[in-house]
Design a protein around this motif. Structure first.
Motif, short mmCIF file in Angstrom:
data_model
loop_
_atom_site.label_atom_id
_atom_site.label_comp_id
_atom_site.label_asym_id
_atom_site.label_seq_id
_atom_site.Cartn_x
_atom_site.Cartn_y
_atom_site.Cartn_z
N GLU A 79 -24.52 -49.78 -83.74
CA GLU A 79 -23.76 -50.45 -82.68
C GLU A 79 -22.88 -49.47 -81.91
O GLU A 79 -22.75 -49.56 -80.69
CB GLU A 79 -22.91 -51.58 -83.27
N LEU A 80 -22.28 -48.53 -82.64
CA LEU A 80 -21.44 -47.55 -81.95
C LEU A 80 -22.29 -46.62 -81.09
O LEU A 80 -21.89 -46.24 -79.99
CB LEU A 80 -20.61 -46.73 -82.95
N ALA A 81 -23.47 -46.26 -81.58
CA ALA A 81 -24.37 -45.41 -80.79
C ALA A 81 -24.79 -46.14 -79.52
O ALA A 81 -24.86 -45.55 -78.43
CB ALA A 81 -25.60 -45.03 -81.63
N GLU A 82 -25.05 -47.44 -79.65
CA GLU A 82 -25.42 -48.27 -78.49
C GLU A 82 -24.26 -48.32 -77.49
O GLU A 82 -24.44 -48.22 -76.27
CB GLU A 82 -25.77 -49.68 -78.97
N LEU A 83 -23.06 -48.48 -78.03
CA LEU A 83 -21.86 -48.54 -77.18
C LEU A 83 -21.66 -47.22 -76.46
O LEU A 83 -21.34 -47.19 -75.26
CB LEU A 83 -20.63 -48.86 -78.04
N LYS A 84 -21.86 -46.13 -77.18
CA LYS A 84 -21.72 -44.80 -76.57
C LYS A 84 -22.68 -44.63 -75.40
O LYS A 84 -22.30 -44.19 -74.32
CB LYS A 84 -21.99 -43.72 -77.63
N LYS A 110 -5.85 -57.55 -84.91
CA LYS A 110 -7.25 -57.94 -84.79
C LYS A 110 -8.08 -56.75 -84.36
O LYS A 110 -7.60 -55.84 -83.71
CB LYS A 110 -7.39 -59.06 -83.74
N GLY A 111 -9.33 -56.79 -84.72
CA GLY A 111 -10.20 -55.70 -84.33
C GLY A 111 -11.64 -56.07 -84.57
O GLY A 111 -11.97 -57.21 -84.90
N VAL A 112 -12.49 -55.10 -84.38
CA VAL A 112 -13.90 -55.32 -84.55
C VAL A 112 -14.50 -54.13 -85.31
O VAL A 112 -14.10 -52.99 -85.09
CB VAL A 112 -14.58 -55.53 -83.17
N THR A 113 -15.38 -54.43 -86.25
CA THR A 113 -16.09 -53.35 -86.94
C THR A 113 -17.45 -53.18 -86.29
O THR A 113 -18.04 -54.13 -85.77
CB THR A 113 -16.28 -53.67 -88.44
N LEU A 114 -17.93 -51.95 -86.32
CA LEU A 114 -19.21 -51.63 -85.69
C LEU A 114 -20.03 -50.78 -86.64
O LEU A 114 -19.50 -49.85 -87.27
CB LEU A 114 -18.98 -50.85 -84.39
N SER A 115 -21.31 -51.08 -86.72
CA SER A 115 -22.22 -50.22 -87.50
C SER A 115 -22.47 -48.94 -86.71
O SER A 115 -22.13 -48.84 -85.52
CB SER A 115 -23.54 -50.95 -87.73
N ILE A 148 -12.56 -50.60 -84.44
CA ILE A 148 -11.61 -50.50 -83.33
C ILE A 148 -10.54 -51.57 -83.56
O ILE A 148 -10.86 -52.77 -83.63
CB ILE A 148 -12.29 -50.73 -81.97
N ARG A 149 -9.28 -51.14 -83.69
CA ARG A 149 -8.25 -52.06 -84.17
C ARG A 149 -6.86 -51.50 -83.86
O ARG A 149 -6.68 -50.31 -83.72
CB ARG A 149 -8.40 -52.19 -85.70
#
Lengths: 77, 77
Positions: free
Chosen positions: B60-65, B52-57, B40-41
């Motif tokens: 992590e994205l599944a958790e965020l969802k 700036k942004g953040v990378t997600l595994s 996300i950037r």
């Protein structure tokens, strides 16, 4: 050196934790006493240190929620 | 100066666009030819420059969802 004031005003959830205890979290954070924004970022165990991250407005987070709800994450693996 | 190689391997969606045409996006990005990660950037209109942004595994994205699906965003306003 300039000072950055911040306050985690709402802890929404933890996305992951690494071997050193740092956690990647979704929170609401107030930066320099401005109105809180959504924020995805890594934090040290006591939240005294932060890693890189991204802030999101309410509209951006709503868009992200809708985007994630509509896709099959497995399709990108 | 060190070189950072990156490639947007999958454009998933745009969260917002600012007055200068930069967009905040959810993509899959390969950094230095490693396996792509969610990211996300902010990007410039031609994607030649990034903010700036953040990378997600994937986890992590599944958790965020799951996290976003389970909360009422309006409750934090």
């Amino acid at each position: 050196m300039a000072e950055l004031k911040y306050e985690i005003t709402e802890k929404i959830g933890v996305l992951s934790e690494n071997a050193k205890g740092w956690t990647k979290e979704l929170n609401m954070v107030s930066w320099n006493e401005h109105e809180p924004k959504y924020d995805i970022r890594e934090w040290s165990p006591d939240h005294s240190r932060m890693g890189k991250g991204v802030t999101l407005s309410a509209d951006e987070l709503a868009e992200l929620k809708e985007l994630l709800a509509g896709i099959d994450l497995d399709s990108f693996e």
